[in-house]
Design an enzyme around this catalytic site. Structure first.
Site, PDB file in Angstrom:
ATOM      1  N   ARG A 160      34.250  31.322  48.108  1.00 21.88           N
ATOM      2  CA  ARG A 160      33.633  29.482  47.400  1.00 21.88           C
ATOM      3  C   ARG A 160      32.908  29.150  48.599  1.00 21.88           C
ATOM      4  NH1 ARG A 160      38.575  32.125  46.061  1.00 21.88           N
ATOM      5  NH2 ARG A 160      38.773  32.170  43.876  1.00 21.88           N
TER       6      ARG A 160
ATOM      7  N   HIS B 157      39.809  37.658  43.622  1.00 21.83           N
ATOM      8  CA  HIS B 157      39.796  36.364  42.497  1.00 21.83           C
ATOM      9  C   HIS B 157      41.671  37.197  41.778  1.00 21.83           C
ATOM     10  CE1 HIS B 157      35.970  36.721  40.310  1.00 21.83           C
ATOM     11  NE2 HIS B 157      35.756  34.939  41.085  1.00 21.83           N
TER      12      HIS B 157
ATOM     13  N   TYR C  69      31.340  40.817  35.455  1.00 22.18           N
ATOM     14  CA  TYR C  69      29.693  41.479  35.992  1.00 22.18           C
ATOM     15  C   TYR C  69      30.153  43.182  35.181  1.00 22.18           C
ATOM     16  CZ  TYR C  69      30.248  38.453  39.631  1.00 22.18           C
ATOM     17  OH  TYR C  69      29.971  37.039  40.364  1.00 22.18           O
TER      18      TYR C  69
ATOM     19  N   HIS D 250      27.261  28.470  44.556  1.00 22.58           N
ATOM     20  CA  HIS D 250      27.858  29.125  43.615  1.00 22.58           C
ATOM     21  C   HIS D 250      26.843  30.544  42.997  1.00 22.58           C
ATOM     22  CE1 HIS D 250      31.066  29.876  40.841  1.00 22.58           C
ATOM     23  NE2 HIS D 250      30.518  29.602  39.808  1.00 22.58           N
TER      24      HIS D 250
ATOM     25  N   LYS E 205      42.193  30.176  47.208  1.00 21.63           N
ATOM     26  CA  LYS E 205      42.632  28.902  45.659  1.00 21.63           C
ATOM     27  C   LYS E 205      44.236  29.478  46.387  1.00 21.63           C
ATOM     28  CE  LYS E 205      38.994  28.312  42.724  1.00 21.63           C
ATOM     29  NZ  LYS E 205      38.949  29.259  40.973  1.00 21.63           N
TER      30      LYS E 205
ATOM     31  N   ARG F 269      27.337  33.443  44.977  1.00 24.13           N
ATOM     32  CA  ARG F 269      28.557  34.034  45.543  1.00 24.13           C
ATOM     33  C   ARG F 269      28.263  35.442  43.873  1.00 24.13           C
ATOM     34  NH1 ARG F 269      34.124  33.817  46.100  1.00 24.13           N
ATOM     35  NH2 ARG F 269      35.072  33.836  43.762  1.00 24.13           N
TER      36      ARG F 269
END
Length: 304
Positions: free
Chosen positions: A159, A275, A284, A249, A183, A252
């Protein structure tokens, strides 16, 4: 539209205006959607008092076949549901056929991405910027920084917030691995390819001692992600690409898409992207579906 259906619709709109204070625009929207619905029932020879759940769903399927978005279909269904509830409340029919009709689901929008050729053009432009003659030391370092940022972004799928805040202490094993803090303050190990590793090492040698890999005179002490996004658009312009199509983004997403196209496992890509849930990475899966189809067409004996 039959006289009776028209009468029911007028009564419903009067109720929405008088009891719920619906605005004129709202009433007009309800009228348009419901007139279209009732006309469909007329053509299907299904009176409004007798239409069942299958009849309602058939109307929604017709909207879908006509190319209406799921959000538009859902708006129509909302009006239809309220209309049928009104008919039941007024004892104009005994049951509500929309009670268990699910709202149309919007298809998950696929992320925008770039072709491998477009990414190559970005790298060529970034390399050309470093090779410009008569650059001042400050401009040279900036060009090298932008190139390294591009290498790390596309080479790791980080990110942009993780990238610009990268700590020098997170660069381990002779820069072959990065410890990325993502995150929820969770850490993950991300490998670096040789090209990105060599570019990063050469760039860091030119920096004075410090905490961050991309220091800047900001409150946080590192490069603002908006600044990098702006620099990336300039690289896109230099590469002859539409800057509106280029962002950190999107790069990425290009990282993830290109890995999967080349045979990477979905769970590996999940880990690299940081993730927490595989369902996030499953946007995807269309790439995997296409690759499986190509494999079958190429190798299955019955295809040839």
């Amino acid at each position: 539209m039959t006289d009776r259906a028209s009468q029911y619709l007028d009564l419903f709109l009067d109720m929405m205006s008088a009891e719920r204070g619906a605005a004129v625009n709202t009433l007009e929207a309800y009228q348009r959607d419901l007139v279209d619905y009732v006309r469909h029932l007329d053509q299907a020879e299904q009176p409004i008092e007798q239409v069942d759940r299958n009849g309602v769903q058939a109307y929604l399927m017709q909207l879908e076949a006509q190319g209406f978005a799921a959000s538009t279909q859902a708006r129509h269904l909302s009006a239809i549901k309220q209309f049928h509830r009104f008919l039941v409340a007024e004892n104009l029919r005994k049951d509500d056929p929309t009670a268990i009709v699910p709202a149309p689901k919007a298809g998950q929008r696929l992320p925008k991405t770039l072709s491998i050729e477009e990414v190559d053009r970005l790298f060529e432009a970034a390399e050309a910027a470093m090779a410009k003659p008569d650059l001042s030391p400050k401009a040279q370092l900036k060009a090298e920084r932008n190139y390294v940022l591009l290498e790390l972004l596309y080479g790791t799928g980080m990110r942009v917030s993780e990238l610009v805040a990268l700590l020098r202490s997170a660069i381990v094993k002779d820069a072959s691995m990065l410890v990325v803090r993502g995150k929820g303050d969770k850490e993950r190990m991300v490998p670096l390819n040789d090209r990105a590793k060599d570019a990063l090492i050469a760039y860091l040698k030119k920096l004075p001692p410090g905490r961050f890999a991309f220091p800047a005179n900001t409150k946080e002490g590192y490069l603002a992600r908006q600044v990098f996004a702006r620099e990336l658009k300039q690289i896109a312009i230099d590469a002859g690409l539409d800057p509106g199509k280029i962002s950190p983004h999107i790069l990425r997403h290009a990282f993830a898409s290109h890995l999967l196209e080349r045979g990477a496992d979905l769970r590996v890509v999940q880990v690299l992207l940081g993730h927490a849930d595989i369902s996030t990475t499953q946007i995807y899966t269309h790439i995997l579906d296409e690759r499986l189809t190509q494999l079958v067409e190429k190798h299955h004996p019955l295809v040839h």
